[in-house]
Design a protein around this motif. Structure first.
Motif, PDB file in Angstrom:
ATOM      1  N   GLY A  61      32.306  76.264  27.611  1.00  0.00           N
ATOM      2  CA  GLY A  61      33.032  77.257  26.833  1.00  0.00           C
ATOM      3  C   GLY A  61      33.002  76.954  25.352  1.00  0.00           C
ATOM      4  N   SER A  62      33.152  75.674  24.997  1.00  0.00           N
ATOM      5  CA  SER A  62      33.157  75.293  23.587  1.00  0.00           C
ATOM      6  C   SER A  62      31.813  75.575  22.941  1.00  0.00           C
ATOM      7  N   ALA A 125      40.479  80.922  21.003  1.00  0.00           N
ATOM      8  CA  ALA A 125      39.310  81.640  21.508  1.00  0.00           C
ATOM      9  C   ALA A 125      39.637  83.112  21.729  1.00  0.00           C
ATOM     10  N   TYR A 208      32.756  84.879  23.386  1.00  0.00           N
ATOM     11  CA  TYR A 208      34.155  84.462  23.228  1.00  0.00           C
ATOM     12  C   TYR A 208      34.947  84.717  24.514  1.00  0.00           C
ATOM     13  N   THR A 211      34.358  81.892  26.731  1.00  0.00           N
ATOM     14  CA  THR A 211      35.118  80.740  26.233  1.00  0.00           C
ATOM     15  C   THR A 211      36.570  80.810  26.685  1.00  0.00           C
TER      16      THR A 211
END
Length: 450
Positions: A61-62, A125, A208, A211
């Motif tokens: 996710g990052s 996020a 996003y 994320t």
């Protein structure tokens, strides 16, 4: 999976442990099996398993946001300076909150710090997602979120790092560091590749959204972690506590050597920011992505063959030898003109960096007292985050002055020279032995008594 026996897993005399009278003779492992990663932390600690899986999910996710955020700034402004300003926005919060996060980790439940910061990162996020869905996305929220992410990461990392010394048996710290590094390399290789595809074909908003989902899953996993309360006499976070941790680090030549060598290696020999110019000089623009990935591939290869590292006691040699290999390989990458040789050198550099990192992590977790672990983890955050930031500035300035390739190979040579000088100035680092070092023995006895 079989859980470790409740008797102290670090004690060589515990029933059923290798070398005890009650232990049946086990056949020696084959050479191939001896190279495979040591999975003992995974088997002995449920919390380690949770954090390993949680970290892998978070990395994916990052990296989605890590790729999408600068690309969105580029799309909105068309300015390289605007993209580069993100690093300046992130540096100060990372330093300040990293130090405070270290003091916080020694004063409150570390599980709570990890959980709340992970939730906060998910909220940030979500802000990126909402902004990306606007008819005309705004620029300033991107910088605010970048600074917020750096601040929350600075708060979280000391609690996360210091937790390893508590949940993983003393003798398994090197194996745990290798498994954590392996997790990171998997994320570093697969994450950007997947993120690039998502951004290219589905847009920033989708990246996003992914994320946000990964952080939601991560929070659910963090809820299952065991509580990690501070010591009964733990003081509240304060500047005095941070200074106390710094004084402890300064008084321990072994710890000081790990910090100094890492800072020197990254300052002199971290040329990632000038890879695009190197690819141009080698007339191999197609190789840019491979240059960025080569170090991670080298680290991954070492991670997949890291079983032997669990049987080594001289972890200071890991730090010194790994940093020297890193510097030599970076110097070679700047010297040779064949792009394939350059990529091979960058892969070797990545393996050297991982070896040095295994040594640093093991020494930190085997020697630092529990009541100071968070504050020293805050200093560690500065050790491995500020160095690369300053190293990119050095590489860019040097390249503008002397040229790209000379900036790379001279930095590698300076790295090796600094490792030699620091080793001579701090000989206790090279002599470190996990079986005889006073701090390591004291820490191991405290684990057994606990």
């Amino acid at each position: 999976m079989t859980e470790a026996p409740p008797a102290s897993p670090d004690s060589p005399d515990s029933p059923g442990s290798p070398g005890s009278p009650d232990s049946p003779a086990a056949p020696p492992p084959s050479r191939f099996r001896a190279l495979l990663p040591d999975l003992s932390p995974w088997r002995s600690s449920p919390d380690f398993r949770l954090l390993w899986v949680q970290g892998l999910i978070t990395y994916f996710g990052s990296f989605m946001a890590l790729i999408a955020l600068p690309l969105q700034i580029k799309d909105l402004t068309g300015s390289p300076l605007a993209v580069g300003a993100m690093g300046a926005v992130e540096l100060v919060p990372l330093v300040l909150f990293g130090l405070y996060g270290g003091a916080l980790a020694d004063s409150v439940d570390r599980r709570r710090v990890i959980l709340l910061t992970e939730a906060g990162l998910g909220v940030l996020a979500a802000i990126l997602l909402v902004n990306a869905l606007l008819p005309e996305p705004l620029l300033w929220p991107l910088y605010v979120v970048a600074g917020g992410v750096a601040a929350l990461a600075g708060l979280q990392r000391p609690a996360l790092d210091s937790l390893m010394a508590r949940i993983v048996p003393h003798a398994q710290q090197t194996a745990a560091a290798a498994l954590n590094s392996l997790r990171w390399q998997i994320g570093a290789i697969a994450g950007p590749a997947l993120a690039g595809l998502v951004v290219a074909y589905a847009g920033h908003g989708t990246a996003y959204a992914v994320t946000v989902c990964t952080f939601a899953a991560s929070v659910l996993l963090c809820l299952r972690l065991s509580p990690a309360p501070p010591a009964r006499d733990a003081a509240k976070p304060s500047l005095r506590g941070i200074v106390e941790g710094a004084r402890y680090a300064w008084s321990r030549p072994v710890l000081l050597g790990t910090y100094a060598i890492d800072l020197a290696a990254m300052f002199f020999a971290f040329p990632n920011t000038i890879f695009p110019f190197l690819a141009d000089e080698l007339d191999a623009q197609w190789s840019l992505g491979l240059m960025y990935a080569a170090g991670s591939v080298g680290s991954l290869v070492l991670g997949l063959t890291s079983g032997w590292t669990s049987r080594v006691r001289r972890h200071g040699l890991f730090v010194v030898f790994g940093a020297a290999v890193w510097g030599l390989a970076i110097a070679a990458a700047g010297w040779f003109s064949s792009v394939w040789v350059v990529l091979l050198c960058l892969g070797v550099a990545g393996a050297g960096d991982m070896l040095s990192g295994l040594g640093r992590s093991t020494i930190w977790n085997q020697t630092i007292p529990e009541e100071l672990r968070g504050r020293l983890a805050g200093i560690e955050v500065l050790s491995y985050s500020v160095g690369p930031q300053l190293g990119q500035v050095r590489a860019g300035a040097m390249a503008g002055w002397t040229g790209t390739r000379s900036a790379i190979w001279t930095g590698g040579v300076a790295c090796v020279a600094s490792v030699v000088l620091l080793t001579a100035a701090l000989p206790k680092l090279v002599r470190y032995d996990s079986e005889t070092d006073e701090d390591a023995v004291r820490r191991r006895e405290a684990r057994v008594e606990g």
